[in-house]
Design an enzyme around this catalytic site. Sequence first.
Site: not given
Length: 828
Positions: A561, A566, A672
Amino acid sequence: MTTRTVCHPVDWQDAPLLDTQTLADDLARHFHYTLGRDKVGESQHYLYQALALTIRDRLVARMRQTREENANKRSVAYLSLEFLIGRSLNNAILNLEMEKEVKAALANYCAELERVGEAEHDAGLGNGGLGRLAACFLDSCAAMALPVTGYGIRYEYGMFNQRIENGYQIEQPDHWLHEGHPWELPAPDKTVRVKFFGHVDVHKDPSGRLHRVWVDTHDVFAVPYDVPVPGCGNDVVNTLRLWKSEATDEFDLSEFNAGGYAEAVAKKNLAEQISMVLYPNDSSENGKELRLRQQYFLCSASLQDRINRWITINGEDFTEFADYHVFQLNDTHPSIAVAELMRLLVDEHELSWDTAWEITTKTMAYTNHTLLPEALERWSVALFQRLLPRLMEIIYEINARFLVEVAKKWPGCSDKQRALSLIEEGDYPQVRMAYLAIVGSYSVNGVAALHSQLLREQLFKDFYDLWPEKFNNKTNGVTPRRWLAHCNPKLAALINSKIGDHWVKDFSEISQLRRYYDDQALLKDWAQVKYENKQKLCELVEKQCGVKFDPQMMFDVQVKRIHEYKRQLLNILHVIHLYRRICDGDTEGMVPRCVLIGGKAAPGYDMAKQIIKLICNVAHTINDDPKAQPWLRVAFLPNYNVTAMETICPAADLSEQISTAGKEASGTGNMKFMMNGALTIGTLDGANVEMLEALGGEHFFVFGAQVDEVDAIRANYDAMNIINNDSNLSAVIALLESGHFNLCEPGIFNPIVNVLKSNSDPWLTCYDFASYCKAQEQVAIAYQDKNQWTQMSVLNTAASGPFSSDRTIAQYSQEIWQLQHTMNSQGE
Ligand SMILES: *Cc1c(COP(=O)(O)O)cnc(C)c1O
């Protein structure tokens, strides 16, 4: 191969067979009869639907068996406003271990499984990390045969689809149910009623006891749709129960009688609004009335469902109810469940307050997902009063009793009472939902070691002093089925060839790969697999962005997002820095890179949308400049979602996890990438800290201010001073200010530059710029030694064992859920 005899119909209790012939017969039956198609090839879509129905038959039978087996066990209801599932077909085939058979059956139609699977629409019932975590957890619970049921909302419209026009985000509705959703089974017989509005009356019963009754309510039906959740290779199929809101058949009679038939019927739409749309805000408050209605709708329906199931077996005896139930609250979104369980037990099932409170506080468990102040939910008392009057009373009562405990712990300290009260005083008093969750739960957990520590020491310090035993950590994880075995089949096959395939079910086995980090044959194959995965991502980027990536270059990726914390902005500042160096002919030590950034911005989050625009404009300028071609290419990938990530994470060389320290609770994208052999450049934030520990510092590019420094840095922050003393940063900012990236749109990036230059920039972007660039130089040096880079890639995958959600769920199961109980009253 077994064949079915026509004169012995399949016993309904037996699951349909998994062999190729039965599969092919069922596929043909669904294609020709259920869907009424005759020509193969007219549309992949119908073949996909027929295959999905064929697989679903096999899941439904097992779902019923699993329910029967679990009927007498202590079980968990995982309550979440979001489940970001993505596609289901390939995941189901993988978990049922029937890939070979499916491929053979599809051969009759000259169809490839991969192409057929592309007809499936993502189930995007979540915003990002929190919703995807819920989906990974369900997969792990099923894989470990744990009796855990997911409860959520069947949103008609999921996460919006993002398009980019002239660099700007455009949101388009995601009507994912439009072509039907074969993975769900409606269960209208399990419909429950949820109340809203009305008021509370006091009644005296014949024995003189006072009862509070919530009357004149506007009721809504909650209709369940069950989605099967297959476990990997164990015949377990758990349930995700999603609620749809429907109008009751009660009409306003006066309106009816006045001839307003059409108007009365039209009002039914209001009820249906509740499950209409997912709120697209990630990590920020959704202060709208409809959102509170959604939260209460989910909690009330799910709790009633568990209670109804209990009553069918045990009648109205709740003595052992708490021994057999856990309600895990995924963030504060479902925290109204605390008050609703009290209401159901006290009002509807006539338990005393104390008994009901004991049950509630033995069954509720709360997971916190964020330290961001804007994400801490508060609802106005006035709204609560109007929408859920009885719940408001109950919250007041919980608070009154709780404040007595506070007074005992801190005698005479009214400051503490004010600070800890479930009601925030002021002109517009508000209910603090996180506090309600903590007070009502026996367990409170954070999602990474650092995050849990910050909860104890800062955000919830007083609660920790009061109840230290409630607090614990459960570091997040991701499922290695979807995020390695399924999304990276070539790497999975290579790993299998070395260490076998036990890692799919026991991911701690992945550490055995470490033994091969020096095996030249493996390293060569490993690099080749990465190269082929990068080719596949090149196709996607070219198709979606019109940008040509080169698989020989380093793939530097940040997808998540878009949020200031971030720091996609820090990433793009570095890109501009590289571009400047190229323009200056200063390419010493540089490595050719393709930078990929993707993610959705909340529709109301202006700064995040401007950051997307900046990324797109910078990408456009750089990709258009022939000087940059050999060194740097940049793309913004539109509509980042689960399916896109399945192509992205296998292809990344470098994973960007660069949040301001103390802001990212855990992150799961980081995991991931690590599983798929990407190296990480990151701050010491969230689960990055534990990833670095698992890996050893020399294989992780760490930079930036640390959590114990940021407060002091903020206190004396002088952005201009940092800029003026860093020639690279001042050059980057000067280039931005010159309008070089927005020649036709003067001034549009001023707000971004202003934040960077501001002494109150909470994200400390300028502060971390220099150390980020230095870490990026280390990355470039490391990438030039291809063999050593590949070794580090292998070591990353090998060290990713702890970041499987199977490990996370094993800890939830042992330490919070204590799942070994079986109801012995049922005569086992
Ligand atoms: C994993 C994932 C996320 C979470 O990413 P973070 O980097 O942890 O924020 C968000 N969206 C999708 C589609 C994901 O697959």
